[in-house]
Design a protein around this motif. Structure first.
Motif, PDB file in Angstrom:
ATOM      1  N   LEU B 208       0.835  -1.205   0.000  1.00 20.82           N
ATOM      2  CA  LEU B 208       0.000   0.000   0.000  1.00 20.82           C
ATOM      3  C   LEU B 208       0.870   1.256   0.000  1.00 20.82           C
ATOM      4  CD1 LEU B 208      -2.841  -0.942   2.522  1.00 20.82           C
ATOM      5  CD2 LEU B 208      -2.993  -0.780   0.041  1.00 20.82           C
ATOM      6  N   TYR B 210       3.693   1.653  -1.362  1.00 18.13           N
ATOM      7  CA  TYR B 210       4.169   1.878  -2.725  1.00 18.13           C
ATOM      8  C   TYR B 210       3.158   2.699  -3.517  1.00 18.13           C
ATOM      9  CZ  TYR B 210       5.083   1.009  -7.644  1.00 18.13           C
ATOM     10  OH  TYR B 210       5.288   1.174  -8.986  1.00 18.13           O
ATOM     11  N   HIS B 211       1.909   2.302  -3.411  1.00 16.39           N
ATOM     12  CA  HIS B 211       0.883   3.013  -4.184  1.00 16.39           C
ATOM     13  C   HIS B 211       0.679   4.438  -3.661  1.00 16.39           C
ATOM     14  CE1 HIS B 211      -0.204  -0.327  -6.730  1.00 16.39           C
ATOM     15  NE2 HIS B 211      -0.204  -1.122  -5.674  1.00 16.39           N
ATOM     16  N   GLU B 212       0.787   4.601  -2.359  1.00 16.67           N
ATOM     17  CA  GLU B 212       0.653   5.949  -1.808  1.00 16.67           C
ATOM     18  C   GLU B 212       1.808   6.834  -2.288  1.00 16.67           C
ATOM     19  OE1 GLU B 212      -1.504   7.716  -0.278  1.00 16.67           O
ATOM     20  OE2 GLU B 212      -2.969   6.104  -0.139  1.00 16.67           O
ATOM     21  N   GLN B 213       2.978   6.239  -2.332  1.00 17.00           N
ATOM     22  CA  GLN B 213       4.134   6.996  -2.779  1.00 17.00           C
ATOM     23  C   GLN B 213       3.959   7.445  -4.223  1.00 17.00           C
ATOM     24  OE1 GLN B 213       7.601   5.029  -3.971  1.00 17.00           O
ATOM     25  NE2 GLN B 213       9.012   6.498  -3.048  1.00 17.00           N
ATOM     26  N   ARG B 214       3.425   6.528  -5.026  1.00 16.91           N
ATOM     27  CA  ARG B 214       3.204   6.868  -6.433  1.00 16.91           C
ATOM     28  C   ARG B 214       2.214   8.019  -6.531  1.00 16.91           C
ATOM     29  NH1 ARG B 214       1.756   3.234 -10.988  1.00 16.91           N
ATOM     30  NH2 ARG B 214       2.822   4.911 -12.076  1.00 16.91           N
ATOM     31  N   ARG B 215       1.214   7.961  -5.671  1.00 18.05           N
ATOM     32  CA  ARG B 215       0.217   9.015  -5.696  1.00 18.05           C
ATOM     33  C   ARG B 215       0.882  10.362  -5.433  1.00 18.05           C
ATOM     34  NH1 ARG B 215      -5.084   8.285  -4.217  1.00 18.05           N
ATOM     35  NH2 ARG B 215      -4.503   6.428  -3.063  1.00 18.05           N
ATOM     36  N   VAL B 216       1.734  10.397  -4.426  1.00 16.74           N
ATOM     37  CA  VAL B 216       2.425  11.627  -4.091  1.00 16.74           C
ATOM     38  C   VAL B 216       3.281  12.100  -5.258  1.00 16.74           C
ATOM     39  CG1 VAL B 216       4.186  12.660  -2.604  1.00 16.74           C
ATOM     40  CG2 VAL B 216       2.483  11.111  -1.636  1.00 16.74           C
ATOM     41  N   ASP B 226      -2.944   8.036  -9.432  1.00 12.26           N
ATOM     42  CA  ASP B 226      -2.876   6.588  -9.657  1.00 12.26           C
ATOM     43  C   ASP B 226      -4.285   6.000  -9.720  1.00 12.26           C
ATOM     44  OD1 ASP B 226      -0.563   4.289  -8.463  1.00 12.26           O
ATOM     45  OD2 ASP B 226      -2.549   3.765  -9.141  1.00 12.26           O
ATOM     46  N   GLY B 227      -4.417   4.941 -10.487  1.00  9.83           N
ATOM     47  CA  GLY B 227      -5.726   4.302 -10.556  1.00  9.83           C
ATOM     48  C   GLY B 227      -5.834   3.157  -9.573  1.00  9.83           C
ATOM     49  N   THR B 228      -7.003   2.594  -9.450  1.00  5.17           N
ATOM     50  CA  THR B 228      -7.201   1.440  -8.586  1.00  5.17           C
ATOM     51  C   THR B 228      -6.507   0.242  -9.207  1.00  5.17           C
ATOM     52  OG1 THR B 228      -9.339   2.269  -7.973  1.00  5.17           O
ATOM     53  CG2 THR B 228      -8.950  -0.055  -7.574  1.00  5.17           C
ATOM     54  N   ALA B 229      -6.205  -0.728  -8.383  1.00  8.12           N
ATOM     55  CA  ALA B 229      -5.581  -1.940  -8.889  1.00  8.12           C
ATOM     56  C   ALA B 229      -6.434  -2.517 -10.011  1.00  8.12           C
ATOM     57  CB  ALA B 229      -5.438  -2.953  -7.769  1.00  8.12           C
ATOM     58  N   SER B 231      -8.594  -0.982 -12.074  1.00  3.43           N
ATOM     59  CA  SER B 231      -8.617  -0.246 -13.328  1.00  3.43           C
ATOM     60  C   SER B 231      -7.267  -0.349 -14.024  1.00  3.43           C
ATOM     61  CB  SER B 231      -8.944   1.227 -13.082  1.00  3.43           C
ATOM     62  OG  SER B 231      -7.770   1.985 -13.052  1.00  3.43           O
ATOM     63  N   ARG B 235       0.209   2.896 -14.591  1.00  2.00           N
ATOM     64  CA  ARG B 235       1.316   2.040 -14.983  1.00  2.00           C
ATOM     65  C   ARG B 235       1.427   1.841 -16.491  1.00  2.00           C
ATOM     66  NH1 ARG B 235      -0.329  -1.614 -12.817  1.00  2.00           N
ATOM     67  NH2 ARG B 235      -0.325  -3.067 -14.509  1.00  2.00           N
ATOM     68  N   VAL B 237       0.786   4.459 -18.315  1.00  2.00           N
ATOM     69  CA  VAL B 237       0.989   5.836 -18.710  1.00  2.00           C
ATOM     70  C   VAL B 237       2.253   6.016 -19.542  1.00  2.00           C
ATOM     71  CG1 VAL B 237       1.364   8.179 -17.886  1.00  2.00           C
ATOM     72  CG2 VAL B 237      -0.181   6.665 -16.658  1.00  2.00           C
TER      73      VAL B 237
END
Lengths: 241, 241
Positions: B208, B210-216, B226-229, B231, B235, B237
């Motif tokens: 989780l 990792y995904h938060e970091q990507r969001r930032v 970032d999209g949901t797992a 959707s 990645r 992009v």
DNA sequence: ACGCCCTTGTGAACATTTGCACAAAGTCGC
DNA sequence: GCGACTTTGTGCAAATGTTCACAAGGGCGT
């Protein structure tokens, strides 16, 4: 669609399957550090982490090129790079919602802190439970959620019963939580852009039961037994490949 | 390689990805039964279980053809068929090894019994702990393992600390256990034919993170979030691939 | 300085999983 | 009975993940 960004070499966009294995590599590296090992080959690390060396190398290749050909990887440097890729260069504050048996166990588990997370708040819906002390924290009401997200909490853990899980999830999302770890035995629906991962003991056991059943059936029909998930033998029984 | 067996229509060899979702469908069906719903469409069930309806139908098609076109699925019949496919037509006895905080919590959790499993024994390596009572059971020494497997126990749960996990796994495998649910934060190596599934809180949180970091990072560079797992947006992009 | 040996990083083949779209098949109203 | 309508089950294509096999590199002994 226009070109878009260019994806700075590697670093961005690690495949989901690889991301899911990175924590395992991190743990294996910690074990090696504890053993005083300073350098590892992909083969050694793969064994420790329980994957194939080819998979390990491919996974690591998504973060960059941090190995030395003919030698292997520097344990502490690789550890740092994986931490960075996962976003663990700083601690993440976490809120746990639901202070039943499971919630209490999680709150006192302590395994979070070691791994880059700190439980900063415990919430419960029940006024009877609010105010109780669990570990170092005092249980707070759900109403404090917006204040928590306002101060930077973005990860929430649902430890509530199944029938309350969706309401809790809605509350978390409403307050701005972006990632949810759901221990309730039910699926929760969230808007796009919110990450949810589920941990469910019963489901895991049921999956094991399936494989055990297959083993029994195979034995009855005289066929060879089922293989491990990791090895490639199962399910391809007798197939050329 | 010669033809081999023929795979009796469906019934045998359900894809791993599908097996992993069956428990979720089972749970969703239970919820519907509790609500007094007797019949569901793939769309409704898919929403309840948190998957797409196409995926649900494809998954169910591996067990056989139990729906009625134009109508949907009979809740109780479908529940039975999934149970049967998973091998849940009878209860599976389970042994838990390691009576620390986690082991005790699991032993008293109670969620197992509801789902077709019964905890029949609790073991611990420490003589101090052996003999203590946890819930309805008394903790026994590791030496009773062979007797347990002899009486039909094939599923073991490892709730021991990481450094002991491999030893426990070896003992379980040596005694004849065929499926292991590992809660210890470490990988265990087992021979082919033994199933292992791992449940690890810290790993899930790290994923989780990792995904938060990507969001930032996305927010910083002005890109969309970032999209949901589920959707497919993230990645892909800008990558040619 | 050179060449041998070892291990990484990766292109390409293969396998699995997902998603789409629709024909097949059944119900229900009339 | 029959036609309109609904929803399943599935063939096919795309995406994702895994495995193989080896060229590219880098250290180390001499």
């Amino acid at each position: 669609m226009p070109p878009v960004s260019v994806e700075s070499a590697a670093e961005r966009g690690i495949p989901d399957a690889a991301v899911a294995r990175l924590p395992g590599y991190l743990r294996a590296l910690d074990t090696m550090t504890a053993s005083g090992i300073a350098s590892v080959s992909s083969e050694e690390l793969a064994v420790e982490a329980g994957v194939s060396s080819a998979k390990l190398r491919k996974d690591l290749s998504h973060l960059g090129s941090y190995g030395v050909r003919g030698v292997g990887y520097d344990v502490s440097h690789l550890r740092y790079e994986i931490s960075r890729a996962l976003g663990l260069t700083h601690d993440w504050p976490v809120v746990i919602v639901g202070m039943g048996n499971l919630g209490r166990a999680l709150a006192q588990y302590g395994g979070f802190e070691q791994q880059g997370f700190s439980v900063v708040a415990l919430l419960d819906h029940d006024p009877e439970v609010v105010g109780q002390r669990v570990g170092d924290l005092v249980v707070q009401p759900m109403t404090v959620l917006p204040a928590l997200t306002g101060s930077g909490v973005v990860i929430g853990v649902i430890a509530a019963p199944a029938q309350a899980a969706q309401d809790v999830a809605d509350a978390l999302v409403g307050a701005g939580i972006g990632s949810i770890l759901n221990f309730a035995p039910s699926a929760v629906n969230v808007p796009d852009g919110v990450q949810v991962r589920r941990v469910d003991l019963a489901s895991e056991l049921q999956i094991l039961a399936y494989h055990e059943q297959r083993r029994v059936e195979s034995a009855e029909s005289g066929a060879p037994a089922d293989g491990t998930a990791a090895s490639a033998s199962a399910r391809t029984v007798g197939v050329a490949r």
